[in-house]
Design a protein around this motif. Sequence first.
Motif, PDB file in Angstrom:
ATOM      1  N   THR A  51      24.343  36.775   5.466  1.00 19.53           N
ATOM      2  CA  THR A  51      23.998  37.025   4.070  1.00 19.53           C
ATOM      3  C   THR A  51      23.336  38.383   3.930  1.00 19.53           C
ATOM      4  OG1 THR A  51      23.636  34.655   3.716  1.00 19.53           O
ATOM      5  CG2 THR A  51      22.692  36.163   2.088  1.00 19.53           C
ATOM      6  N   LYS A  52      23.855  39.187   3.029  1.00 22.86           N
ATOM      7  CA  LYS A  52      23.218  40.472   2.761  1.00 22.86           C
ATOM      8  C   LYS A  52      21.983  40.257   1.899  1.00 22.86           C
ATOM      9  CE  LYS A  52      27.553  43.075   3.050  1.00 22.86           C
ATOM     10  NZ  LYS A  52      28.484  44.001   2.371  1.00 22.86           N
ATOM     11  N   ILE A  53      20.880  40.930   2.255  1.00 22.51           N
ATOM     12  CA  ILE A  53      19.654  40.858   1.468  1.00 22.51           C
ATOM     13  C   ILE A  53      19.336  42.236   0.912  1.00 22.51           C
ATOM     14  CG2 ILE A  53      18.776  38.905   2.791  1.00 22.51           C
ATOM     15  CD1 ILE A  53      16.797  40.853   4.142  1.00 22.51           C
ATOM     16  N   GLY A  54      18.677  42.266  -0.254  1.00 22.31           N
ATOM     17  CA  GLY A  54      18.331  43.504  -0.916  1.00 22.31           C
ATOM     18  C   GLY A  54      19.451  43.982  -1.822  1.00 22.31           C
ATOM     19  N   ARG A  73      21.157  39.045   7.045  1.00 25.30           N
ATOM     20  CA  ARG A  73      20.443  37.914   7.653  1.00 25.30           C
ATOM     21  C   ARG A  73      21.448  36.966   8.304  1.00 25.30           C
ATOM     22  NH1 ARG A  73      15.852  36.180   4.086  1.00 25.30           N
ATOM     23  NH2 ARG A  73      14.872  37.846   5.320  1.00 25.30           N
ATOM     24  N   LEU A  74      21.192  36.683   9.593  1.00 25.76           N
ATOM     25  CA  LEU A  74      22.079  35.814  10.374  1.00 25.76           C
ATOM     26  C   LEU A  74      21.359  34.517  10.713  1.00 25.76           C
ATOM     27  CD1 LEU A  74      23.431  38.427  12.975  1.00 25.76           C
ATOM     28  CD2 LEU A  74      24.413  37.854  10.739  1.00 25.76           C
ATOM     29  N   ASN A  75      21.961  33.401  10.361  1.00 25.49           N
ATOM     30  CA  ASN A  75      21.521  32.109  10.871  1.00 25.49           C
ATOM     31  C   ASN A  75      22.327  31.774  12.119  1.00 25.49           C
ATOM     32  OD1 ASN A  75      19.504  31.517   8.887  1.00 25.49           O
ATOM     33  ND2 ASN A  75      21.158  31.101   7.422  1.00 25.49           N
ATOM     34  N   SER A  76      21.987  30.691  12.784  1.00 28.12           N
ATOM     35  CA  SER A  76      22.622  30.347  14.058  1.00 28.12           C
ATOM     36  C   SER A  76      24.146  30.340  13.941  1.00 28.12           C
ATOM     37  CB  SER A  76      22.136  28.972  14.519  1.00 28.12           C
ATOM     38  OG  SER A  76      22.691  28.646  15.769  1.00 28.12           O
ATOM     39  N   ASN A  92      21.113  50.579  20.163  1.00 27.51           N
ATOM     40  CA  ASN A  92      19.770  50.144  19.788  1.00 27.51           C
ATOM     41  C   ASN A  92      19.870  49.472  18.429  1.00 27.51           C
ATOM     42  OD1 ASN A  92      16.664  50.342  19.968  1.00 27.51           O
ATOM     43  ND2 ASN A  92      17.119  51.279  17.988  1.00 27.51           N
ATOM     44  N   VAL A  93      19.236  48.318  18.276  1.00 22.77           N
ATOM     45  CA  VAL A  93      19.334  47.540  17.042  1.00 22.77           C
ATOM     46  C   VAL A  93      17.951  47.377  16.431  1.00 22.77           C
ATOM     47  CG1 VAL A  93      19.971  45.314  16.040  1.00 22.77           C
ATOM     48  CG2 VAL A  93      21.378  46.317  17.847  1.00 22.77           C
ATOM     49  N   SER A  94      17.844  47.685  15.151  1.00 25.55           N
ATOM     50  CA  SER A  94      16.636  47.398  14.384  1.00 25.55           C
ATOM     51  C   SER A  94      16.816  46.042  13.721  1.00 25.55           C
ATOM     52  CB  SER A  94      16.405  48.486  13.330  1.00 25.55           C
ATOM     53  OG  SER A  94      15.300  48.164  12.509  1.00 25.55           O
ATOM     54  N   TYR A  95      15.846  45.144  13.898  1.00 25.55           N
ATOM     55  CA  TYR A  95      16.022  43.756  13.481  1.00 25.55           C
ATOM     56  C   TYR A  95      14.683  43.153  13.073  1.00 25.55           C
ATOM     57  CZ  TYR A  95      13.681  42.483  17.760  1.00 25.55           C
ATOM     58  OH  TYR A  95      12.723  42.355  18.733  1.00 25.55           O
ATOM     59  N   ASN A  96      14.749  41.975  12.467  1.00 25.71           N
ATOM     60  CA  ASN A  96      13.568  41.177  12.154  1.00 25.71           C
ATOM     61  C   ASN A  96      13.867  39.715  12.487  1.00 25.71           C
ATOM     62  OD1 ASN A  96      12.892  39.140   9.691  1.00 25.71           O
ATOM     63  ND2 ASN A  96      11.073  40.316  10.234  1.00 25.71           N
ATOM     64  N   SER A 162      23.764  35.468  16.183  1.00 28.15           N
ATOM     65  CA  SER A 162      22.531  34.710  16.360  1.00 28.15           C
ATOM     66  C   SER A 162      22.794  33.489  17.226  1.00 28.15           C
ATOM     67  CB  SER A 162      21.986  34.266  15.004  1.00 28.15           C
ATOM     68  OG  SER A 162      20.908  33.368  15.181  1.00 28.15           O
ATOM     69  N   THR A 163      21.875  33.234  18.162  1.00 28.31           N
ATOM     70  CA  THR A 163      22.028  32.088  19.069  1.00 28.31           C
ATOM     71  C   THR A 163      21.114  30.930  18.680  1.00 28.31           C
ATOM     72  OG1 THR A 163      20.344  32.945  20.581  1.00 28.31           O
ATOM     73  CG2 THR A 163      22.640  33.605  20.977  1.00 28.31           C
ATOM     74  N   GLY A 164      20.504  30.981  17.509  1.00 28.41           N
ATOM     75  CA  GLY A 164      19.633  29.888  17.093  1.00 28.41           C
ATOM     76  C   GLY A 164      18.512  30.351  16.210  1.00 28.41           C
ATOM     77  N   THR A 165      17.865  31.457  16.590  1.00 28.76           N
ATOM     78  CA  THR A 165      16.801  32.036  15.770  1.00 28.76           C
ATOM     79  C   THR A 165      17.415  32.831  14.622  1.00 28.76           C
ATOM     80  OG1 THR A 165      15.404  32.240  17.725  1.00 28.76           O
ATOM     81  CG2 THR A 165      14.788  33.547  15.808  1.00 28.76           C
ATOM     82  N   GLN A 166      16.852  32.684  13.435  1.00 26.61           N
ATOM     83  CA  GLN A 166      17.299  33.520  12.327  1.00 26.61           C
ATOM     84  C   GLN A 166      16.952  34.975  12.627  1.00 26.61           C
ATOM     85  OE1 GLN A 166      15.223  34.110   8.354  1.00 26.61           O
ATOM     86  NE2 GLN A 166      16.796  32.625   7.775  1.00 26.61           N
ATOM     87  N   VAL A 167      17.929  35.863  12.535  1.00 25.78           N
ATOM     88  CA  VAL A 167      17.738  37.279  12.820  1.00 25.78           C
ATOM     89  C   VAL A 167      18.266  38.089  11.643  1.00 25.78           C
ATOM     90  CG1 VAL A 167      18.179  39.179  14.407  1.00 25.78           C
ATOM     91  CG2 VAL A 167      18.035  36.841  15.289  1.00 25.78           C
ATOM     92  N   THR A 168      17.457  39.004  11.146  1.00 27.08           N
ATOM     93  CA  THR A 168      17.899  39.931  10.107  1.00 27.08           C
ATOM     94  C   THR A 168      18.172  41.272  10.765  1.00 27.08           C
ATOM     95  OG1 THR A 168      16.598  38.800   8.416  1.00 27.08           O
ATOM     96  CG2 THR A 168      17.303  41.039   7.940  1.00 27.08           C
ATOM     97  N   VAL A 169      19.414  41.708  10.726  1.00 24.70           N
ATOM     98  CA  VAL A 169      19.842  42.948  11.368  1.00 24.70           C
ATOM     99  C   VAL A 169      19.867  44.055  10.319  1.00 24.70           C
ATOM    100  CG1 VAL A 169      21.677  44.110  12.650  1.00 24.70           C
ATOM    101  CG2 VAL A 169      21.181  41.687  13.078  1.00 24.70           C
ATOM    102  N   ASP A 170      19.219  45.154  10.641  1.00 22.85           N
ATOM    103  CA  ASP A 170      19.098  46.264   9.703  1.00 22.85           C
ATOM    104  C   ASP A 170      20.090  47.377  10.000  1.00 22.85           C
ATOM    105  OD1 ASP A 170      18.225  48.143   7.877  1.00 22.85           O
ATOM    106  OD2 ASP A 170      16.468  48.721   9.022  1.00 22.85           O
ATOM    107  N   VAL A 171      20.061  47.904  11.209  1.00 20.37           N
ATOM    108  CA  VAL A 171      20.869  49.072  11.540  1.00 20.37           C
ATOM    109  C   VAL A 171      21.121  49.076  13.042  1.00 20.37           C
ATOM    110  CG1 VAL A 171      18.851  50.564  11.821  1.00 20.37           C
ATOM    111  CG2 VAL A 171      21.039  51.595  11.224  1.00 20.37           C
TER     112      VAL A 171
END
Length: 720
Positions: A51-54, A73-76, A92-96, A162-171
């Motif tokens: 899902t795209k956020i912003g 935003r990536l769910n499992s 290199n990945v910027s993430y949350n 994503s392998t289970g944890t929600q991860v938000t990928v930026d760049v």
Amino acid sequence: MHRTVRGMPAAMVVALSAGLLTATAPAAHAAAGASLPFTSVEAESATTTGTKIGPDYTQGTVASEASGRQAVRLNSGQRVEFTVPRASNAVNVSYNVPDGQSGSLNVYVNGTKLAKTLPVTSKYSYVDTGWIAGAKTHHFFDNARMLLGQSVQAGDKVAFESTGTQVTVDVADFEQVGGEAGQPVGSVSVTSKGADPSGNGDSTQAFRDAIAAAQGGVVWIPPGDYKLTSSLSGVQNVTLQGAGSWYSVVHTSRFIDQSSSSGSVHLKDFAVFGEVTERVDSNPDNFVNGSLGPNSSVSGMWLQHLKVGLWLTGNNDNLVVENNRILDTTADGLNLNGNAHGVRVRNNFLRNQGDDSLAMWSLNGADSNSSFENNTISQPNLANGIAIYGGTDITVSDNLVSDTNALGSGIAISNQKFLDPFSPLSGTITVSGNTLVRTGAMNPNWNHPMGALRVDSYDSAVNATVNITDTTITDSPYGAFEFVSGGGHGYSTGNVNVSGATVKNTGTVVVQAETQGTAKFSNVQATGVGAAGIYNCPYPSGSGTFTINDGGGNSGWSSTWSDCSTWPQPGQGNTDPDPNRNLAKGRPATATGSQDVYTPGKAVDGDANTYWESANNAFPQSLTVDLGSAQAVRKLTLKLPPSSAWGARTQTVTVLGSTDGSNYSTVVGSTGYRFDPATGNTATVSLPAGTNLRYLRLTVTANTGWPAGQFSEVEAYLAN
């Protein structure tokens, strides 16, 4: 640095301003920013099942700290797949990830899953600095890197799942990393003194012994991971060199901590990863804390998870800091903390700082004849991209700053002292060739915004000559150039010259004048101004006026905000006194294509005999007009040239609207409109109640008279 800020009441007084004239093109200048060894790709432009956020500019949200204010935003089990932009063997990945969680991302190259994963964690994120007024939990993103173990080419696909944890990928930053460098002849290896390249043993004493043995020479840091448990001091007349920042890695939160040095210290080509998870200003949790001494250099470094990259005090004369990456610091990236003379900070990349990314603070002695040049700065999340607090003859040139979040501008030129003794701005401050993208932010302490480029007489008048030239300001959420006395005292900002600026799509105003002073503007050209050209309301009431001297060549920002008791909101605009005014006339127009000389601007030039014609035989085709601010448009008048030579025809048109230029919705569905020279070759489109748009888009899918979209005028009105 701690931020001391002030409140400002709404009631203000209008000061005088000069009129503005027609434009001439600003002089060309070199591209802003650093020359980088990697190419970044935004996640929101990639293919995703997430899902795209912003976009979101609200302080305290994850999207507001993302590059471009958008992320995925990536769910499992969900993934984002990037198209590789260049030959690469590393990323290199910027993430949350949510607070308190850790996990990993599966990595795929052209559909094949790699054996190794990319670890992700919230350990270094979610920083709280309650002692800083206006701060909220921030520092949401982190960076993780990996060597792919293979080479990929432009056009290949690299996906993260994503392998289970929600991860938000930026760049994602794609890079071709060169091979390991070899040991310099005659150097002293830290492993020869007992350093453990596995990272298990404590290598602190081995580093100290190697430095002592290599005086006047080179300490070699071979490929490997090295743990230091305490800082180094007494470092002088020596080079510390690694095999490259992807290969030689030192793990410590305090690398060098010393108050003085005789100098000639050269730190190059290795990485330092800290373990700083909070900001504690009394702790020297920095790569360098203090002095490297004169004629030193820092180059080719990768610095991450520290409080500050370099906090420089004492004698650092003629220091050169270049070609480094500084990521994920909880405070500044680099701070010249007084008495810095002849320092050059150039061609560095900084991302995700928790305070000013680059700062000069003239405490205990003026910084002088020093410069920040050709740096790329992204996502400082609690202050400015670049801040100059006092100093003499300072240069800020050819930098690229993007996505400031809270309590800061893209560039701040300020007399905010924080502590004494402080040396205010003096001599000539040169701000040249900088590009600011989505910079400026709401200041919750002032309850109004900070501009993309701020001149601030916070604690004393700005008496230096400030020359701001060849600036590009794009998509500022609020104002472009701000003049303010941030301490609320009304000190003057005089002797300012702004020339050769291009301002595009600023949310509120081009000039935000909140204190007395004078500035000369020449060849400042603005398009897509959200509210008005000028906000001219010095504070405190009666403190003086801010005078805008017209140097000629200005365009697009002659209007003045009419009510100093209110703050203009992005896209608000002054109340239009004439509901029958054509809002589209003379506004910027773009199109998916045009034929020969029949360009988009012909559809908004007020001349019904000129016209836009799209690319032929290529439906659908679209024409987009930027009205400058969000408007309650109720009627469109579409025209073709009135000449009888134009035969009658029907064009099938869909009307779309947007407030941000990115997200469009249908206002009026696909409809056939008849254009007949017998009735003036005009069609009228009524828009539904509740329509509010800044960007008006007409998409043409058919034309019975010619295989293209055609309009001689597109007119937009508030009255139906």
